[in-house]
Structures are given as C-alpha cells and as structure tokens.
Design a protein around this motif. Structure first.
Motif, PDB file in Angstrom:
ATOM      1  N   ASP A 236      -8.437  -4.689 -11.703  1.00  0.00           N
ATOM      2  CA  ASP A 236      -9.675  -4.040 -12.143  1.00  0.00           C
ATOM      3  C   ASP A 236     -10.780  -4.121 -11.098  1.00  0.00           C
ATOM      4  OD1 ASP A 236      -8.448  -3.458 -14.535  1.00  0.00           O
ATOM      5  OD2 ASP A 236      -9.167  -5.283 -15.531  1.00  0.00           O
ATOM      6  N   ASP A 237     -10.580  -4.919 -10.076  1.00  0.00           N
ATOM      7  CA  ASP A 237     -11.632  -5.115  -9.078  1.00  0.00           C
ATOM      8  C   ASP A 237     -11.477  -4.200  -7.868  1.00  0.00           C
ATOM      9  OD1 ASP A 237     -12.569  -7.169 -10.677  1.00  0.00           O
ATOM     10  OD2 ASP A 237     -11.297  -8.661  -9.671  1.00  0.00           O
ATOM     11  N   ASN A 238     -10.501  -3.319  -7.907  1.00  0.00           N
ATOM     12  CA  ASN A 238     -10.217  -2.510  -6.726  1.00  0.00           C
ATOM     13  C   ASN A 238     -10.429  -1.020  -6.951  1.00  0.00           C
ATOM     14  OD1 ASN A 238      -9.014  -4.518  -4.686  1.00  0.00           O
ATOM     15  ND2 ASN A 238      -7.899  -4.979  -6.561  1.00  0.00           N
ATOM     16  N   ALA A 239     -11.200  -0.671  -7.962  1.00  0.00           N
ATOM     17  CA  ALA A 239     -11.416   0.740  -8.269  1.00  0.00           C
ATOM     18  C   ALA A 239     -12.093   1.468  -7.105  1.00  0.00           C
ATOM     19  CB  ALA A 239     -12.250   0.879  -9.537  1.00  0.00           C
ATOM     20  N   LYS A 240     -13.090   0.823  -6.497  1.00  0.00           N
ATOM     21  CA  LYS A 240     -13.815   1.454  -5.387  1.00  0.00           C
ATOM     22  C   LYS A 240     -12.904   1.630  -4.166  1.00  0.00           C
ATOM     23  CE  LYS A 240     -18.463  -0.091  -6.615  1.00  0.00           C
ATOM     24  NZ  LYS A 240     -19.644  -0.886  -6.185  1.00  0.00           N
ATOM     25  N   VAL A 241     -12.110   0.594  -3.890  1.00  0.00           N
ATOM     26  CA  VAL A 241     -11.196   0.659  -2.746  1.00  0.00           C
ATOM     27  C   VAL A 241     -10.165   1.763  -2.964  1.00  0.00           C
ATOM     28  CG1 VAL A 241      -9.493  -0.607  -1.385  1.00  0.00           C
ATOM     29  CG2 VAL A 241     -11.496  -1.799  -2.288  1.00  0.00           C
ATOM     30  N   LEU A 242      -9.665   1.853  -4.190  1.00  0.00           N
ATOM     31  CA  LEU A 242      -8.666   2.874  -4.513  1.00  0.00           C
ATOM     32  C   LEU A 242      -9.248   4.278  -4.375  1.00  0.00           C
ATOM     33  CD1 LEU A 242      -5.918   3.760  -5.595  1.00  0.00           C
ATOM     34  CD2 LEU A 242      -6.814   3.457  -7.923  1.00  0.00           C
ATOM     35  N   LYS A 243     -10.442   4.475  -4.882  1.00  0.00           N
ATOM     36  CA  LYS A 243     -11.075   5.798  -4.781  1.00  0.00           C
ATOM     37  C   LYS A 243     -11.283   6.204  -3.326  1.00  0.00           C
ATOM     38  CE  LYS A 243     -13.405   6.197  -9.235  1.00  0.00           C
ATOM     39  NZ  LYS A 243     -14.689   6.448  -9.930  1.00  0.00           N
ATOM     40  N   GLN A 244     -11.708   5.254  -2.516  1.00  0.00           N
ATOM     41  CA  GLN A 244     -11.932   5.562  -1.102  1.00  0.00           C
ATOM     42  C   GLN A 244     -10.612   5.895  -0.403  1.00  0.00           C
ATOM     43  OE1 GLN A 244     -15.116   5.750   0.080  1.00  0.00           O
ATOM     44  NE2 GLN A 244     -14.146   6.732   1.843  1.00  0.00           N
ATOM     45  N   ARG A 245      -9.567   5.172  -0.751  1.00  0.00           N
ATOM     46  CA  ARG A 245      -8.246   5.426  -0.135  1.00  0.00           C
ATOM     47  C   ARG A 245      -7.726   6.795  -0.562  1.00  0.00           C
ATOM     48  NH1 ARG A 245      -3.958   2.022   1.595  1.00  0.00           N
ATOM     49  NH2 ARG A 245      -2.455   3.399   2.638  1.00  0.00           N
ATOM     50  N   LEU A 246      -7.950   7.152  -1.814  1.00  0.00           N
ATOM     51  CA  LEU A 246      -7.507   8.460  -2.302  1.00  0.00           C
ATOM     52  C   LEU A 246      -8.245   9.599  -1.610  1.00  0.00           C
ATOM     53  CD1 LEU A 246      -7.199   7.730  -6.132  1.00  0.00           C
ATOM     54  CD2 LEU A 246      -5.320   8.255  -4.568  1.00  0.00           C
ATOM     55  N   LYS A 247      -9.500   9.357  -1.262  1.00  0.00           N
ATOM     56  CA  LYS A 247     -10.278  10.390  -0.565  1.00  0.00           C
ATOM     57  C   LYS A 247      -9.890  10.500   0.909  1.00  0.00           C
ATOM     58  CE  LYS A 247     -14.428   8.943  -1.814  1.00  0.00           C
ATOM     59  NZ  LYS A 247     -15.913   8.915  -1.910  1.00  0.00           N
ATOM     60  N   ASP A 248      -9.565   9.363   1.526  1.00  0.00           N
ATOM     61  CA  ASP A 248      -9.354   9.329   2.970  1.00  0.00           C
ATOM     62  C   ASP A 248      -7.906   9.531   3.408  1.00  0.00           C
ATOM     63  OD1 ASP A 248     -12.049   8.808   3.111  1.00  0.00           O
ATOM     64  OD2 ASP A 248     -11.813   6.643   3.407  1.00  0.00           O
ATOM     65  N   ASP A 249      -6.971   9.292   2.509  1.00  0.00           N
ATOM     66  CA  ASP A 249      -5.553   9.277   2.894  1.00  0.00           C
ATOM     67  C   ASP A 249      -4.750  10.287   2.058  1.00  0.00           C
ATOM     68  OD1 ASP A 249      -2.948   8.731   3.581  1.00  0.00           O
ATOM     69  OD2 ASP A 249      -3.202   6.542   3.577  1.00  0.00           O
ATOM     70  N   PRO A 250      -4.568  11.503   2.566  1.00  0.00           N
ATOM     71  CA  PRO A 250      -3.840  12.531   1.810  1.00  0.00           C
ATOM     72  C   PRO A 250      -2.397  12.151   1.504  1.00  0.00           C
ATOM     73  CG  PRO A 250      -5.022  13.503   3.667  1.00  0.00           C
ATOM     74  CD  PRO A 250      -5.080  12.024   3.850  1.00  0.00           C
ATOM     75  N   LEU A 251      -1.729  11.447   2.433  1.00  0.00           N
ATOM     76  CA  LEU A 251      -0.338  11.055   2.195  1.00  0.00           C
ATOM     77  C   LEU A 251      -0.248  10.038   1.061  1.00  0.00           C
ATOM     78  CD1 LEU A 251       2.635  11.150   2.924  1.00  0.00           C
ATOM     79  CD2 LEU A 251       2.208   9.403   4.675  1.00  0.00           C
ATOM     80  N   PHE A 252      -1.134   9.061   1.068  1.00  0.00           N
ATOM     81  CA  PHE A 252      -1.194   8.078  -0.010  1.00  0.00           C
ATOM     82  C   PHE A 252      -1.448   8.771  -1.341  1.00  0.00           C
ATOM     83  CE2 PHE A 252      -3.708   5.296  -2.765  1.00  0.00           C
ATOM     84  CZ  PHE A 252      -2.946   4.131  -2.791  1.00  0.00           C
ATOM     85  N   ARG A 253      -2.377   9.720  -1.332  1.00  0.00           N
ATOM     86  CA  ARG A 253      -2.711  10.466  -2.555  1.00  0.00           C
ATOM     87  C   ARG A 253      -1.517  11.272  -3.060  1.00  0.00           C
ATOM     88  NH1 ARG A 253      -6.919  12.955  -0.640  1.00  0.00           N
ATOM     89  NH2 ARG A 253      -5.982  14.999  -0.294  1.00  0.00           N
ATOM     90  N   MET A 254      -0.787  11.907  -2.138  1.00  0.00           N
ATOM     91  CA  MET A 254       0.384  12.698  -2.518  1.00  0.00           C
ATOM     92  C   MET A 254       1.482  11.812  -3.105  1.00  0.00           C
ATOM     93  SD  MET A 254       1.394  15.868  -2.609  1.00  0.00           S
ATOM     94  CE  MET A 254       0.431  16.753  -1.378  1.00  0.00           C
TER      95      MET A 254
END
Length: 262
Positions: A236-254
């Motif tokens: 629950d403490d990584n929501a901000k990190v996850l959102k940033q990774r989803l925005k910055d990393d298209p492969l991770f998001r896919m």
C-alpha cells in the motif's frame, strides 16, 4: 558494372578461351543471385511478405528460371549480359496481389482480438496513472463507477473506430475490421478489467509472490509488477512509485496490462 566486366571478358577470351567460359559462368551465377534479391524486394509488397516463402532462382541452359508460388514459372534469357524480364499482359506478374491476410482468409479464422484489448488496457493504465479527469479510470470520492464504465467504453469505441478506418483505407483489407460481435467482445472485456482493477491487481501480485523463481531472478517487471509490491506490508505504500513507473515505462505498463487481462 556487368557491361564493363563483360567487355573485359571479351578481351581475355581472345587469348584464354577457357577463362572466357569460366568468367561467363561466374557472372551468370552472380546475376542469378542478384535477381533473387530483386525478387525478394518484390515479395515485400506481396502477400508472402510475412511468411518464410522465398523465391527459387536457378540457372538452366542460359536462362534464369524463377519459381515462386505467387508468380507464374518464367524463363528469363540472359541476353548480352542483361536479364530480359517478359511482361505478360500487365505488371500484375511482379506486383502484389490484393492486400489482406490471404492465409487467414483461406482458413476462415478471424484476427485475434487480444492485441487490441491489451493495448486499450495499457492506455487505461496510463490514464489512471496520470489522473486524467476527462477519462477517469478508477473510482474515488468524486468519481462514480458509472463514470469509469463510460470512460472505458469510450476507449474501446475509439480503438474500434480506428481499426475500421485503417481497414477501409486499403482496398481489399476491409475484412480486417471488427464485426459487431467482436466489437461487443472487445468493449466487454475492457470494462471487465477496468471495473475490477483492485481485485485483479491483488490477484496478480499474489501470483507473482507465490512463484519463487520470479523474485529469485528479479523478473517481477516481466509481469508488470514492482518488486516492492511483492514485499509483505509494503504494497500500500508504493502507489506513487507504481503510478510513476506506469507513466514512464511503456513496456512495464504493457506487461501489466497483459497479465491483468489474463
């Protein structure tokens, strides 16, 4: 270049007759290889562009014989160092046939919907990470579930319309557009994922955590999951990190979109 070489061969042949024959033979083989490459370029425009079919080019009694499923068998004479290409009727012999996936058309199988669905889910994840108010992708104190469903439906509708537009842009490729049933299936599956973000993400993290080799080899990102998400008490403490990774990393998001869909 062949013209120049041929003239030199003629000079040598006056003194060394056997050399003339040998060099002409080598030159003919070079021509056959070059012609094979040219036929390969034509194939890029043909229906065999995405298959492993290659043209068969060989020498036969002073002629270049071309065999290919898309072409009629032709014997092309070597005339004074030039390959004479006969044009039969029109250029249709060497031009591509009507576009479209002929192999799939012959089997009656429809194109897979999954790539389109995964792309839409990836876009939805990007919108959710960006907190786009015009297309909300998750419920909150100010966003109702029906608003999320409508926004997800818009994403699906846009993708379906793009597919229809691209298929109608090329004559003969109209069959690649989604049918009504396929369009409904795409929209339904998008809604099914977007409206269950939390449930599906919890399941995904649990599956990754329960597979030892994933953390052993640091392969969490291959499943679209942060290593921090798999640590007890820290999800629950990584929501901000996850959102940033989803925005910055298209492969991770896919990867995450594909696994959530699965």
């Amino acid at each position: 270049n062949r013209k120049i070489i041929s003239s030199k061969i003629s000079c040598y042949s006056r003194t060394v007759p056997h050399l003339h024959f040998t060099l002409n033979q080598i030159l003919s083989q070079m021509t056959a290889r070059l012609f094979k490459q040219l036929i390969g370029l034509f194939c890029i425009q043909s229906s065999c562009a995405f298959t492993n079919i290659q043209p068969d080019v060989a020498l036969s009694r002073g002629q270049v014989v071309v065999k290919h499923p898309s072409f009629q068998k032709q014997a092309l004479p070597l005339n004074h160092g030039k390959v004479t290409i006969p044009i039969i009727g029109s250029s249709a012999l060497y031009m591509a046939p009507a576009p479209g996936d002929k192999l799939r058309d012959s089997t009656g199988n429809r194109p897979s919907l999954n790539p389109t669905i995964i792309n839409i889910i990836s876009e939805a994840l990007s919108l959710r990470a960006s907190n786009d108010a015009s297309l909300p992708m998750e419920t909150s104190s100010t966003v109702q579930p029906i608003e999320v469903a409508i926004a997800a439906g818009k994403l699906a509708k846009t993708a379906i319309e793009k597919r229809e537009k691209s298929s109608s842009a090329v004559k003969g490729d109209e069959s690649s557009a989604f049918t009504q049933n396929e369009s409904q299936l795409v929209a339904g599956r998008i809604l099914g994922v977007v409206m269950r973000w939390n449930e599906l993400e919890e399941t995904l993290v649990e599956k990754v955590k329960g597979t030892p080799w994933v953390s052993k080899y640091g392969e969490e990102a291959s499943f679209g999951v942060l290593a921090e998400e798999c640590k007890d008490g820290e999800c629950d403490d990584n929501a901000k990190v996850l959102k940033q990774r989803l925005k910055d990393d298209p492969l991770f998001r896919m990867c995450r979109a594909e696994c959530l869909y699965a």
